[in-house]
Design an enzyme around this catalytic site. Structure first.
Site, mmCIF file in Angstrom:
data_model
loop_
_atom_site.group_PDB
_atom_site.id
_atom_site.type_symbol
_atom_site.label_atom_id
_atom_site.label_comp_id
_atom_site.label_asym_id
_atom_site.label_seq_id
_atom_site.Cartn_x
_atom_site.Cartn_y
_atom_site.Cartn_z
ATOM 1 N N ASP A 191 0.839 -1.202 0.000
ATOM 2 C CA ASP A 191 0.000 0.000 0.000
ATOM 3 C C ASP A 191 0.875 1.253 0.000
ATOM 4 O OD1 ASP A 191 -2.153 -1.696 0.168
ATOM 5 O OD2 ASP A 191 -2.389 -1.475 2.328
ATOM 6 N N LYS A 192 0.295 2.356 -0.424
ATOM 7 C CA LYS A 192 1.001 3.634 -0.545
ATOM 8 C C LYS A 192 1.829 3.971 0.703
ATOM 9 C CE LYS A 192 0.020 8.579 -0.911
ATOM 10 N NZ LYS A 192 -1.037 9.615 -0.945
#
Length: 324
Positions: A139-140
């Site tokens: 994820d980011k």
């Protein structure tokens, strides 16, 4: 510019009764469902050596699926000179340590500035590999280790190793609440019914298994180590939320700030200001896709999580007699 690819896999017994398009999408999860359906309709998918073009065709389990297709180079994916923290690199693979606030793959709202754009600049030939060699994502705002394939054969073998659960991925995290012991979460994950950007435990989801163990107790938080068996979107975040121990800083999954009773204002402010999920991909172990050598990589826990653990540790010591 396009590239010919050939993919093979065997339908699992657990997929009995699935539609062909659904089964193929699960077997080759590196490609989008829309692309899989397109290949099906174009006659590029074979079941036990016979072309099948009906997406609704039911599979029984055990069939050999072969896909002969072309991948068009995506013109919108531009090389960008973005620095990468490269932990290891050879002719076939590279392993990177991804910082926070760094999206892995271009998508809605993030057309560029991603790990993929950086990979295209670092190694232009990776444009010939589907998804620029990306095998799995973080994820980011999750930090840590990712392996990337530099060639099509390396990517095919790494994807297969992931599907067979032969790649070990361990994470470090800080969870909210007092966790007494480790365990395993085995709950299916799918798209959230109302919040479309989030995932959730749902009976209609894909199988997902997360192992976890307690590394350190704090007063109102727990430092944990986790190991993924599967790799669903947001898997650890969803499973920890399901256990009612969401990750510190993970507001979308219920990780609202919890201040220990009598904590210093400094600690309270640190907890309130922690603005990402406290999750780090700390260890990656797999067989090299070409040489077969067993490789293991470690990435140090980033400063924000280290500092938070130190502050929680100090708070626990100061309030030891009160809580234990």
């Amino acid at each position: 510019m396009s590239q010919q690819i050939e993919l093979t896999n065997t339908v699992k017994d657990s997929q009995l009764g699935q539609r062909l398009d659904q089964a193929v999408a699960e077997l080759f999860s590196d490609f989008s469902r829309s692309r899989i359906k397109e290949w099906l309709l174009q006659g590029k998918v074979q079941v036990n050596g016979e072309v099948v073009t009906k997406p609704r065709f039911k599979v029984m389990g055990g069939e050999e699926i072969t896909v002969f297709a072309e991948i068009e180079a995506e013109e919108r994916w531009e090389p960008q000179d973005i620095p990468l923290d490269i932990v290891y690199e050879d002719d076939d693979i590279l392993v990177i340590n991804k910082p926070r606030d760094f999206v892995v793959h271009p998508g809605a709202g993030t057309p560029d500035g991603t790990v993929l754009n950086a990979l295209l600049h670092h190694f232009p030939d990776i444009a010939e590999v589907p998804r620029a060699g990306i095998v799995h994502r973080l994820d980011k705002d999750t930090t840590g280790l990712m392996v990337v394939a530099k060639t099509v054969p390396a990517q095919t073998r790494l994807v297969r190793a992931l599907q067979k659960r032969n790649i070990t991925r361990e994470y470090e995290a800080i969870a909210i609440g007092k966790m007494t012991a480790g365990g395993k979460v085995e709950q299916p994950i799918g798209r959230h019914s109302t919040k479309r950007t989030l995932m959730a435990v749902t009976p209609m989801g894909k199988p997902a298994v997360t192992h976890y163990r307690v590394a350190e107790h704090f007063r109102e938080h727990t430092r944990i180590r986790l190991r993924l068996e599967t790799g669903r979107t947001h898997q650890i975040r969803v499973h920890m939320s399901y256990l009612q121990h969401p990750l510190l800083g993970d507001t979308p999954y219920g990780g609202r700030a919890r201040i220990p009773k009598g904590a210093s204002e400094e600690l309270a402010e640190k907890i309130r200001q922690f603005d990402r999920q406290a999750l780090h991909a700390a260890m990656l172990r797999f067989e090299h896709p070409v040489t077969g050598e067993l490789l293991e990589f470690h990435a140090p826990v980033p400063d924000d999580m280290v500092n938070m653990s130190e502050a929680l540790r100090e708070d626990t010591k100061l309030n030891h007699s009160e809580d234990y």
